[in-house]
Design a protein around this motif. Sequence first.
Motif, mmCIF file in Angstrom:
data_model
loop_
_atom_site.group_PDB
_atom_site.id
_atom_site.type_symbol
_atom_site.label_atom_id
_atom_site.label_comp_id
_atom_site.label_asym_id
_atom_site.label_seq_id
_atom_site.Cartn_x
_atom_site.Cartn_y
_atom_site.Cartn_z
ATOM 1 N N THR A 1 0.844 -1.196 0.000
ATOM 2 C CA THR A 1 0.000 0.000 0.000
ATOM 3 C C THR A 1 0.877 1.243 0.000
ATOM 4 O OG1 THR A 1 -0.115 -0.200 2.381
ATOM 5 C CG2 THR A 1 -2.004 -1.007 1.127
ATOM 6 N N GLU B 1 -2.617 7.548 -0.663
ATOM 7 C CA GLU B 1 -3.749 7.906 -1.515
ATOM 8 C C GLU B 1 -3.688 9.421 -1.629
ATOM 9 O OE1 GLU B 1 -5.803 6.145 -3.182
ATOM 10 O OE2 GLU B 1 -5.659 4.125 -2.340
ATOM 11 N N PRO C 1 -1.091 5.322 4.534
ATOM 12 C CA PRO C 1 -1.690 3.968 4.590
ATOM 13 C C PRO C 1 -1.601 3.391 6.000
ATOM 14 C CG PRO C 1 0.463 3.883 3.537
ATOM 15 C CD PRO C 1 0.198 5.333 3.824
ATOM 16 N N ASP D 1 -1.703 -0.410 7.163
ATOM 17 C CA ASP D 1 -0.546 -1.313 7.095
ATOM 18 C C ASP D 1 0.657 -0.728 7.821
ATOM 19 O OD1 ASP D 1 -1.820 -3.339 5.721
ATOM 20 O OD2 ASP D 1 -1.526 -2.354 3.790
ATOM 21 N N PRO E 1 -10.932 1.808 2.644
ATOM 22 C CA PRO E 1 -10.029 1.612 3.771
ATOM 23 C C PRO E 1 -10.073 2.757 4.782
ATOM 24 C CG PRO E 1 -8.862 1.413 1.678
ATOM 25 C CD PRO E 1 -10.231 1.911 1.373
ATOM 26 N N GLN F 1 -7.736 4.277 5.595
ATOM 27 C CA GLN F 1 -6.787 5.294 5.105
ATOM 28 C C GLN F 1 -7.457 6.648 4.870
ATOM 29 O OE1 GLN F 1 -4.499 3.776 1.902
ATOM 30 N NE2 GLN F 1 -3.150 5.548 1.790
#
Lengths: 193, 417
Positions: B53, B56, B69, B72, B153, B155
């Motif tokens: 990942t 974004e 991210p 993770d 997610p 995120q």
Amino acid sequence: MPCLRKKSLPKLSLILLAASLAAFGQRTYSSLGSPLSPEEIKSFDMIVGPEGKELPPGKGTVKEGADVYAKKCVACHGPNGQGGAVQRLVSGSPGNPKLGPFKDTEKTTLSYYPFPTIAWDYVNRAMPANKPGSLTPDEVYSVVAWLYYMNGIIGESEVLDAKSLLKVQMPNRDGFVPAKPVWPPNPKKPSWY
Amino acid sequence: MSSKQSGRRQFLQRAAVAGLAAGAANTANAQSGAAAKPASTPMHAEASRFPATGLEVTKRIDHITYYTPIQDSAGIITPAPLHFMQTHASEIPDLDPKEHRLTIHGMVDRPLSFTLDELKRLPSVSRIHFLECHGNGSPMRHSDHEKKGSGVPIQFVHGMTSCSEWTGVLLSTLLKEAGLKKEASWLVYEGGDPGKYTYTLPLAKAMDDVMVAYAQNGEPVRPAQGHPLRMVVPGWEGPFSVKWIKHIKVVDQPYITWSEAMNHSIPRPDLGGKSRWHHFQMAVKSVITRPSSGHKLPGPGFYDITGLAWSGWGAVRRVEVSTDGGKTWKDARLQSPVLRMAHTRFNFDWNWDGQEALIQSRCTDDQGETQLSVAELYKNWGYSDYKAEGKSRAIHFNAIQPWRIAKDGSVHDAMFA
């Protein structure tokens, strides 16, 4: 230097020493950092505070502001200060100021700002987004006048300059707590506050 | 060819070009005898070519946002290239560190201008601190999330907090050099981005622990993080930590500029429809990062529930985890180090029985403040029904985050569900 006789030298060095102590006595790392001259400071000292001390000369009318807006702002902010791709600028309408409480996009409009200088300062330094800082003081005074008119904050015939801008009554001036920003908050507030 | 393979090929090509360019520069240098400018940027080791990942990114004419991210994340340090950021301009400035100056003026005895080299000669400090966007995890993010479906997610909901080791000069060192006048009580400062991002800071905080940072996690601050210089205001809402910092003015009153007046205040019923000027510290908070929305558990069995906890007021003292919808809570283990105003990693052993479950964490900090549920938080703010009012814009949102694990192992955001 012919006028400098030998015996005046110690005196001169004492004066220089005293002068340098006065200027640099408080510094710990005096070899680092350069002094800034008033002219240099003037070249970047642009942020305008609530008292408007930094406002430059110039003036603008509501009508002139409508032209500036149509040329330089409408593409992103939309017609009449709303409906564009970015921040909505107008709530309320001419003669009818928006009063609180403010919700959602009303919060980005000039009606929400507590001080009349805030919009002036931001437009002057950061707008238009494709050429920040390119507006003349007259253009900034006028476009801010038009936006205040559209928000119902000033009348159609008003002229804004460094003095009259400070007299603009913002409808949400008392919309913030406490009455004056303080640090640290007193009494201490819980974390969720 | 997959994009990863293509990325690897590009990497090899760039390496080859860099090698050639370095050779050419050496030759030119030998011939002219003058110092040559570096012909290319230095190489950085690349991440594994296998999928992982990453950031974004959302970009519009009036902002750029990077989301970490967090689902993770491991340990407490966010690598610089994965650190969140937001700027209220459409471009990341490309500032030459040799040309960059930091000025200090206003109510000082000696207005001063510092080059980056001069700042690096001053006594430096390295400190681990989180930076969090004041809007991180806000109800609006949850509603966006719901619109897109519950598989989006974490995120996009909680990915606007990150934690790094920052190195730089204490702002107090610079302010003492300039000499504060008696009337000085606040600062107002401006970045070198196109939007000239500006913020107001009480002098007492500036003299306490604020840094002017030129390095992050052992390397120069990256362009998106404020290269060559940024403010780091520990524990306080992200916007105080202005990137690309250029001008600091010492003043005798809060200036309250555009961003502070507009976006960073929220009218609340408990305040009679008025707003707070500033919120200053980010509140005590924790979130389970794994498993979290967007993950899918492969089946029943053992899982290490892990997450991050932090407080802008101090250090994390305790994190509790509930796996039964808040009926019972048990202490999670805190990983060392537990630092003030930094992310703290927690872990909790869990055997999933394959039935629907609601998991959540709550944090208590060293001030004795405990994270509240969304219902409690909204009640304190004067709202009668948080599910009805819940989607209104709110900032500094630190409610307990529940994740619902469905029988098929999929994980969903249950904050407003």
